[in-house]
Design a protein around this motif. Structure first.
Motif, PDB file in Angstrom:
ATOM      1  N   LYS A  27       0.853  -1.183   0.000  1.00  0.00           N
ATOM      2  CA  LYS A  27       0.000   0.000   0.000  1.00  0.00           C
ATOM      3  C   LYS A  27       0.894   1.240   0.000  1.00  0.00           C
ATOM      4  CE  LYS A  27      -3.879  -1.984   2.469  1.00  0.00           C
ATOM      5  NZ  LYS A  27      -4.711  -1.893   3.659  1.00  0.00           N
ATOM      6  N   PRO A  28       0.523   2.199  -0.800  1.00  0.00           N
ATOM      7  CA  PRO A  28       1.326   3.429  -0.765  1.00  0.00           C
ATOM      8  C   PRO A  28       1.178   4.095   0.601  1.00  0.00           C
ATOM      9  CG  PRO A  28      -0.637   3.748  -2.098  1.00  0.00           C
ATOM     10  CD  PRO A  28      -0.588   2.288  -1.724  1.00  0.00           C
ATOM     11  N   LYS A  29       2.244   4.679   1.077  1.00  0.00           N
ATOM     12  CA  LYS A  29       2.190   5.338   2.374  1.00  0.00           C
ATOM     13  C   LYS A  29       1.338   6.594   2.260  1.00  0.00           C
ATOM     14  CE  LYS A  29       6.499   3.712   4.281  1.00  0.00           C
ATOM     15  NZ  LYS A  29       7.784   4.072   4.882  1.00  0.00           N
ATOM     16  N   MET A  30       0.355   6.665   3.126  1.00  0.00           N
ATOM     17  CA  MET A  30      -0.497   7.841   3.153  1.00  0.00           C
ATOM     18  C   MET A  30       0.245   8.935   3.903  1.00  0.00           C
ATOM     19  SD  MET A  30      -3.154   6.919   1.512  1.00  0.00           S
ATOM     20  CE  MET A  30      -4.286   8.209   1.870  1.00  0.00           C
ATOM     21  N   PRO A  31       0.119  10.146   3.445  1.00  0.00           N
ATOM     22  CA  PRO A  31       0.776  11.216   4.187  1.00  0.00           C
ATOM     23  C   PRO A  31       0.160  11.334   5.576  1.00  0.00           C
ATOM     24  CG  PRO A  31      -0.629  12.109   2.461  1.00  0.00           C
ATOM     25  CD  PRO A  31      -0.614  10.612   2.299  1.00  0.00           C
ATOM     26  N   ALA A  32       0.989  11.565   6.551  1.00  0.00           N
ATOM     27  CA  ALA A  32       0.505  11.693   7.922  1.00  0.00           C
ATOM     28  C   ALA A  32      -0.396  12.918   8.021  1.00  0.00           C
ATOM     29  CB  ALA A  32       1.682  11.818   8.887  1.00  0.00           C
TER      30      ALA A  32
END
Length: 149
Positions: A27-32
């Motif tokens: 999964k692409p890392k979601m921006p915090a």
């Protein structure tokens, strides 16, 4: 020459791993989510502008100075010359008459003087609640007469 059964399955296992690696993508890392600031509003009655050290006063107030120096301070705030109207303005962002506290929290029969926050006055806490904040208040409310409905 005898072949080990596992040896015969290596191409199948290799193809399966390659297929999984191709189909199962991380999964692409979601921006915090941006960190929301804590908000502390301090209203002190019967003090002068320069009574606190953070505003140039002679009194040593390190526990007030720290958040003032590391946050946002009001430097041009409207003061209604009395605690109730000033508090109503600070809590709602309205002029005190618009908020319903014309002078103090006593009800008078005139527009702008019902003696309590009116229905069109939304408090800072109510607005912050819609943004997911939890609020608390300590001290006197003093924007409604004790006997008012």
């Amino acid at each position: 020459m005898k072949y080990n059964k596992l040896y015969l399955l290596l191409p199948v296992i290799g193809a399966s791993v390659a297929l999984l690696a191709w189909t199962v993508k991380p999964k692409p890392k979601m921006p915090a989510a941006p960190k929301r600031p804590n908000i502390v509003v301090i209203l002190a009655d019967d003090m002068g502008f320069s009574d606190l050290g953070c505003y140039g006063g002679e009194i040593n107030t390190p526990n007030i100075n720290y958040p003032a120096q590391n946050g946002i301070r009001f430097t041009n705030f409207y003061n209604a010359s009395r605690c109730c109207p000033t508090r109503a303005s600070l809590l709602t962002g309205l002029y005190n008459h618009q908020a319903g506290i014309g002078k103090m929290s006593d009800e008078e029969d005139a527009p702008g003087y019902p003696g309590h926050l009116t229905d069109n006055a939304v408090t800072l806490a109510e607005v912050l609640k819609t943004a997911g904040y939890h609020t608390a208040m300590s001290g006197k409310w003093h924007v409604k007469h004790a006997g008012a409905a």
